[in-house]
Design an enzyme around this catalytic site. Structure first.
Site, PDB file in Angstrom:
ATOM      1  N   TRP A   1       0.812  -1.215   0.000  1.00 54.11           N
ATOM      2  CA  TRP A   1       0.000   0.000   0.000  1.00 54.11           C
ATOM      3  C   TRP A   1       0.850   1.271   0.000  1.00 54.11           C
ATOM      4  CZ3 TRP A   1       2.123   2.309   4.033  1.00 54.11           C
ATOM      5  CH2 TRP A   1       2.715   1.487   4.990  1.00 54.11           C
TER       6      TRP A   1
ATOM      7  N   LYS B   1      -2.974  -8.536  -7.143  1.00 53.36           N
ATOM      8  CA  LYS B   1      -3.554  -8.679  -5.809  1.00 53.36           C
ATOM      9  C   LYS B   1      -2.930  -7.543  -4.991  1.00 53.36           C
ATOM     10  CE  LYS B   1      -3.428  -9.877  -1.349  1.00 53.36           C
ATOM     11  NZ  LYS B   1      -4.232  -8.706  -0.950  1.00 53.36           N
ATOM     12  N   HIS B   2      -3.697  -6.484  -4.807  1.00 59.51           N
ATOM     13  CA  HIS B   2      -3.160  -5.312  -4.108  1.00 59.51           C
ATOM     14  C   HIS B   2      -3.376  -5.484  -2.597  1.00 59.51           C
ATOM     15  CE1 HIS B   2      -1.289  -1.529  -4.052  1.00 59.51           C
ATOM     16  NE2 HIS B   2      -1.862  -0.971  -5.099  1.00 59.51           N
ATOM     17  N   ALA B   3      -2.699  -4.643  -1.811  1.00 59.07           N
ATOM     18  CA  ALA B   3      -2.884  -4.675  -0.360  1.00 59.07           C
ATOM     19  C   ALA B   3      -4.352  -4.386  -0.035  1.00 59.07           C
ATOM     20  CB  ALA B   3      -1.981  -3.649   0.301  1.00 59.07           C
ATOM     21  N   SER B   4      -4.836  -5.014   1.025  1.00 60.73           N
ATOM     22  CA  SER B   4      -6.269  -4.954   1.325  1.00 60.73           C
ATOM     23  C   SER B   4      -6.748  -3.572   1.778  1.00 60.73           C
ATOM     24  CB  SER B   4      -6.613  -5.988   2.404  1.00 60.73           C
ATOM     25  OG  SER B   4      -6.429  -7.278   1.884  1.00 60.73           O
TER      26      SER B   4
ATOM     27  N   GLY C   1       6.779  -6.260  -0.562  1.00 57.91           N
ATOM     28  CA  GLY C   1       6.160  -6.234   0.759  1.00 57.91           C
ATOM     29  C   GLY C   1       7.120  -6.704   1.826  1.00 57.91           C
TER      30      GLY C   1
ATOM     31  N   GLU D   1      10.720  -7.835  -3.819  1.00 48.70           N
ATOM     32  CA  GLU D   1      11.207  -6.521  -3.360  1.00 48.70           C
ATOM     33  C   GLU D   1      10.740  -6.386  -1.914  1.00 48.70           C
ATOM     34  OE1 GLU D   1      13.068  -4.728  -5.168  1.00 48.70           O
ATOM     35  OE2 GLU D   1      12.546  -5.026  -7.270  1.00 48.70           O
TER      36      GLU D   1
ATOM     37  N   CYS E   1      10.481   1.704   1.577  1.00 47.43           N
ATOM     38  CA  CYS E   1      11.480   0.632   1.734  1.00 47.43           C
ATOM     39  C   CYS E   1      12.888   1.206   1.635  1.00 47.43           C
ATOM     40  CB  CYS E   1      11.262  -0.452   0.692  1.00 47.43           C
ATOM     41  SG  CYS E   1      11.194   0.168  -0.987  1.00 47.43           S
TER      42      CYS E   1
ATOM     43  N   GLU F   1      13.589  -3.094  10.559  1.00 48.22           N
ATOM     44  CA  GLU F   1      13.168  -1.961   9.742  1.00 48.22           C
ATOM     45  C   GLU F   1      12.160  -1.129  10.549  1.00 48.22           C
ATOM     46  OE1 GLU F   1      10.720  -3.074   6.336  1.00 48.22           O
ATOM     47  OE2 GLU F   1      11.375  -1.270   5.284  1.00 48.22           O
TER      48      GLU F   1
END
Ligand code: NAP
Length: 454
Positions: free
Chosen positions: A130, A154-157, A206, A228, A262, A359
């Site tokens: 996202w 399939k994108h983030a919810s 992700g 990635e 990221c 992270e």
């Protein structure tokens, strides 16, 4: 995770979506498969036209799309609009260069003719995050479509409206309906898709656990994957650096996208002789940052995308402070509704505290002091990540040493780390493998066919 748009400023549920049924998912998969049979024969000239039109649509409606991004994940509207412009630029880049990147390459052998041809593979599944909800998808989709593959997203919810808007852009631009489709499904449906014989390869941007899970299934089915994943990029500042430029870039590199990038600089590694000066200026600039409503043009830092990210960041800062680190500025969540965390700088961080290995996905900078470049590089390389690195120095020997010895997918000298369509992007170590963008990116999902004519 429910598929829903929730405003991170207020927590208000803006819209919820019902995931696809198994029948609907099968329909889309079959459509993608059928479409590939014809799409792979479309000409570069058609694909170029479609993607140039996609660029026109993005530019014409950049504010409209920017508002969707900001409402769903909280980045400032001004940065959301820049993201849309960057996607348009990417479409134009590959529309212009893909034919040349994928042209037959002759080779010299003892045959009468030898060449390498780049042919599409079929359906490529993209599992996306996202944080740059348009950019991450476009940097997959545009080379995928130019190469003659078809894409399933399939994108983030938490960014379903972005996902639907992107599919709509490609269709409005003329891309055949089954060549790019959005699947409103949860993460639990990804494994089945990767296993499906019609899906030829997958890419995921992700977190590490998501990457591991997808790679394990793809490995079982012997399918190619590009990953990635996360990063904890070093930002090294040495004595000869232009200090003011380094400090102002350091602030941007840490807080852009509300700290959820990221390739954000996360560990600031400063040579002793300039450390006091650097830290004083860095703290002053963090104090001046305006945190608040991302729709307002004067806002520098908006909310984090979800309450979970806020909780995780808060816990990481607490664990670091409990281990003995000092908070130079910030160090708390804002006492108001929404997922706001104050821009924070941590220093005197003991070995073993979270910033050494984890992270921090939010506006929290960790500062370290080092004796010299050798110590700086050793500290930079001491994490499991290897995405990008930024080094600030005007000493030629130090520049060469940093380029040679830093373990990362990219090294930027006297500049912050960024992605650019003209050059490859990706990581090593636990930041993932494979590359996106550039000529390398478009050649990840093609059959590189050797042709040998005696
Ligand atoms: P995430 O939780 O891993 O989610 C990313 C995508 O993976 C979402 O679509 C998610 O779906 C899906 N997913 C989650 N678990 C999965 C599983 N077990 N199997 C298959 N799919 C799964 O990551 P995030 O929190 O959204 O994104 C932040 C992370 O992405 C950070 O670590 C950041 O550094 C990294 N990132 C890396 C890059 C890069 O280029 N290297 C760029 C941006 C972000 P749901 O939303 O439905 O759970």
């Amino acid at each position: 995770m429910a598929i829903a748009s929730i405003n991170p400023v207020t927590g208000e549920v803006l819209k919820t979506f019902t995931p696809l049924t198994d029948e609907q998912l099968e329909y889309k998969l079959a459509l993608a498969d059928r479409t590939f049979a014809t799409y792979k024969h479309t000409s570069f000239s058609d694909r170029t036209q479609w993607l140039s039109r996609a660029a026109d649509i993005l530019e014409a409606k950049k504010t409209e799309f920017g508002i969707i991004i900001t409402l769903e994940m909280g980045k400032t509207l001004k940065s959301a609009i820049v993201e849309i412009e960057k996607c348009a630029n990417l479409c134009r880049f590959y529309a212009e260069h893909a034919p040349q990147f994928l042209a037959d390459t002759p080779a010299t052998t003892d045959a009468s003719r030898t060449l390498i041809r780049y042919q599409p593979m079929g359906i490529i599944l993209a599992v996306m995050p996202w944080n740059f909800p348009f950019w991450q998808v476009f940097r997959f989709a545009v080379p995928c479509l130019m190469a003659g593959n078809v894409g399933l997203l399939k994108h983030a919810s938490n960014v379903p409206q972005c996902a639907l808007a992107i599919a709509e852009i490609f269709h409005a631009a003329g891309v055949p309906e089954g060549a790019f489709q959005t699947l409103l499904i949860g993460a639990d449906r990804v494994a089945g898709l990767v296993a499906d014989v019609r899906v030829k390869a997958a890419t995921l941007t992700g977190s590490e656990p998501a990457g591991q899970s997808l790679a394990a299934i793809a490995g079982h089915h012997l399918k190619k994957v590009v990953l990635e994943l996360g990063g904890s990029d070093p930002f090294i500042v040495l004595n000869s650096a232009d200090l003011d430029l380094a400090v102002s870039t350091a602030v941007t590199a840490r807080v852009m996208n509300n700290g959820q990038t990221c390739i954000a600089a996360k560990r600031f590694i400063i040579e002793n002789a300039i450390a006091d000066q650097f830290i004083a200026k860095f703290v002053e600039k963090f104090k001046a940052l305006k945190i608040g409503d991302p729709m307002q043009s004067e806002t520098d830092v908006g909310p984090l995308a979800t309450p979970q990210i806020l909780n995780e960041l808060e816990a990481q800062v607490k664990a670091t402070v409990d281990a003995g680190a000092k908070v130079l500025v910030g160090g708390y969540r804002l006492k108001k509704e929404g997922n706001f965390y104050a821009p924070t700088i941590l220093a005197d961080i003991p070995l073993g505290a979270p910033p050494h290995q984890e992270e921090f996905f939010g506006p929290v900078a960790s500062v370290f002091r080092v004796k010299n470049i050798g110590e700086a590089i050793a500290l930079a390389n001491s994490t499991n990540f290897g995405l990008g690195a930024s080094v600030w120095t005007n000493d030629q020997q130090e520049i060469e040493l940093a380029i040679e010895q830093i373990e990362a997918g990219s090294v930027f000298v006297n500049s912050m780390v960024k992605s650019d369509p003209r050059v490859p992007f990706g990581g090593i170590k636990r930041s993932g493998y494979g590359r996106e963008l550039g000529i390398e990116g478009i050649r990840e999902f093609v059959n590189i066919k050797t042709i040998w004519i005696k």
